[in-house]
Scaffold this motif. Structure first.
Motif, short mmCIF file in Angstrom:
data_model
loop_
_atom_site.label_atom_id
_atom_site.label_comp_id
_atom_site.label_asym_id
_atom_site.label_seq_id
_atom_site.Cartn_x
_atom_site.Cartn_y
_atom_site.Cartn_z
N THR A 29 -6.63 -21.66 51.58
CA THR A 29 -7.06 -22.22 52.86
C THR A 29 -8.26 -23.14 52.67
O THR A 29 -8.45 -24.06 53.45
N ALA A 30 -9.06 -22.92 51.63
CA ALA A 30 -10.26 -23.72 51.41
C ALA A 30 -10.02 -24.86 50.43
O ALA A 30 -10.93 -25.60 50.11
N MET A 31 -8.81 -25.01 49.93
CA MET A 31 -8.54 -26.02 48.93
C MET A 31 -7.68 -27.13 49.53
O MET A 31 -6.85 -26.89 50.36
N SER A 32 -7.87 -28.34 49.01
CA SER A 32 -7.03 -29.45 49.45
C SER A 32 -5.80 -29.54 48.56
O SER A 32 -5.72 -28.90 47.52
N ASP A 33 -4.85 -30.38 48.95
CA ASP A 33 -3.64 -30.59 48.16
C ASP A 33 -3.95 -31.10 46.76
O ASP A 33 -3.24 -30.80 45.81
N LEU A 34 -5.03 -31.87 46.63
CA LEU A 34 -5.38 -32.44 45.33
C LEU A 34 -5.95 -31.40 44.38
O LEU A 34 -5.95 -31.60 43.18
N ASP A 35 -6.45 -30.31 44.90
CA ASP A 35 -7.07 -29.27 44.09
C ASP A 35 -6.07 -28.23 43.63
O ASP A 35 -6.41 -27.39 42.79
N THR A 36 -4.87 -28.23 44.17
CA THR A 36 -3.90 -27.18 43.87
C THR A 36 -2.58 -27.75 43.39
O THR A 36 -2.27 -28.92 43.60
N VAL A 37 -1.80 -26.87 42.78
CA VAL A 37 -0.46 -27.18 42.32
C VAL A 37 0.42 -26.02 42.73
O VAL A 37 0.01 -24.86 42.64
N LYS A 38 1.63 -26.32 43.18
CA LYS A 38 2.58 -25.26 43.53
C LYS A 38 3.56 -25.11 42.38
O LYS A 38 4.22 -26.06 41.99
N LEU A 39 3.65 -23.89 41.85
CA LEU A 39 4.61 -23.58 40.80
C LEU A 39 5.69 -22.71 41.40
O LEU A 39 5.40 -21.74 42.09
N LEU A 40 6.95 -23.05 41.14
CA LEU A 40 8.09 -22.31 41.69
C LEU A 40 8.83 -21.60 40.57
O LEU A 40 9.20 -22.23 39.57
N SER A 41 9.07 -20.31 40.75
CA SER A 41 9.81 -19.53 39.76
C SER A 41 11.31 -19.75 39.93
O SER A 41 11.76 -20.37 40.88
N LYS A 42 12.07 -19.16 39.00
CA LYS A 42 13.53 -19.24 39.04
C LYS A 42 14.08 -18.72 40.37
O LYS A 42 15.02 -19.27 40.92
N GLU A 43 13.45 -17.66 40.92
CA GLU A 43 13.91 -17.07 42.17
C GLU A 43 13.42 -17.82 43.41
O GLU A 43 13.78 -17.48 44.53
N GLY A 44 12.55 -18.81 43.21
CA GLY A 44 12.02 -19.56 44.34
C GLY A 44 10.67 -19.07 44.84
O GLY A 44 10.16 -19.58 45.83
N ASN A 45 10.07 -18.09 44.14
CA ASN A 45 8.74 -17.63 44.53
C ASN A 45 7.74 -18.75 44.28
O ASN A 45 7.80 -19.45 43.27
N GLU A 46 6.82 -18.93 45.23
CA GLU A 46 5.83 -19.99 45.14
C GLU A 46 4.49 -19.42 44.72
O GLU A 46 4.02 -18.42 45.27
N PHE A 47 3.85 -20.09 43.76
CA PHE A 47 2.51 -19.73 43.32
C PHE A 47 1.65 -20.97 43.45
O PHE A 47 1.90 -21.97 42.78
N ILE A 48 0.68 -20.92 44.32
CA ILE A 48 -0.21 -22.06 44.52
C ILE A 48 -1.50 -21.75 43.76
O ILE A 48 -2.18 -20.77 44.06
N ILE A 49 -1.76 -22.58 42.75
CA ILE A 49 -2.90 -22.30 41.88
C ILE A 49 -3.81 -23.51 41.78
O ILE A 49 -3.44 -24.64 42.11
N ASP A 50 -5.00 -23.26 41.29
CA ASP A 50 -5.99 -24.30 41.07
C ASP A 50 -5.47 -25.29 40.03
O ASP A 50 -4.97 -24.89 38.98
N ARG A 51 -5.53 -26.56 40.32
CA ARG A 51 -5.04 -27.60 39.41
C ARG A 51 -5.72 -27.51 38.04
O ARG A 51 -5.08 -27.68 37.00
N LYS A 52 -7.01 -27.21 38.03
CA LYS A 52 -7.75 -27.09 36.78
C LYS A 52 -7.15 -25.99 35.89
O LYS A 52 -7.03 -26.15 34.68
N CYS A 53 -6.73 -24.91 36.50
CA CYS A 53 -6.11 -23.81 35.74
C CYS A 53 -4.72 -24.20 35.26
O CYS A 53 -4.33 -23.87 34.14
N ALA A 54 -3.97 -24.92 36.07
CA ALA A 54 -2.63 -25.35 35.67
C ALA A 54 -2.70 -26.28 34.47
O ALA A 54 -1.79 -26.30 33.64
N MET A 55 -3.78 -27.03 34.35
CA MET A 55 -3.93 -27.98 33.25
C MET A 55 -4.12 -27.31 31.90
O MET A 55 -4.14 -27.98 30.86
#
Length: 130
Positions: A29-55
């Motif tokens: 809720t405190a992050m903008s779209d530019l700060d996060t990335v959405k990762l989708l699993s095989k089953e379609g589960n969504e994980f919204i994580i910090d872009r810095k961590c995804a990198m």
């Protein structure tokens, strides 16, 4: 067991959490779209994580910031059709662990991996260049 994110319709209210490891605990809720990335699993589960961590992942980093135009960069969303939710969640835990303890002067705790998921986790880590 690992918990996965719920299928709530409002992604900005979704929280990804872990049982007791504490590596993932974000509220987007405190992050903008530019700060996060959405990762989708095989089953379609969504994980919204910090872009810095995804990198932490070389594969994700190339998709989000490499030369050329990846659709994933435009959407801020990456789908992993071969990685199931518990494995993807464990990989995400590692991303947060890696960011937290890189260049740390404190004692670094062991990253817990259950033997039953070790092979799948190794294959996912190899694919993600982690």
């Amino acid at each position: 067991t690992l918990s996965s994110s719920s299928a709530a319709s409002d992604v900005y209210k979704r929280q990804v959490s872990t049982q007791s490891t504490g590596f993932i605990k974000i509220n987007t809720t405190a992050m903008s779209d530019l700060d996060t990335v959405k990762l989708l699993s095989k089953e379609g589960n969504e994980f919204i994580i910090d872009r810095k961590c995804a990198m932490v992942s070389g594969t994700i980093k190339a998709m989000l910031s490499g030369p050329g135009s990846f659709v994933e960069n435009d959407l801020g969303e990456i789908s992993f059709g071969e990685i199931n939710a518990p494995i993807l969640e464990k990989v995400i835990q590692y991303f947060y662990y890696k960011v937290r303890y890189t260049n740390s002067t404190t004692e670094i705790p062991e990253f817990p991996i259950q033997p039953g998921i070790a092979l799948e986790l190794l294959m996912a880590a190899n694919f993600l260049d982690t």
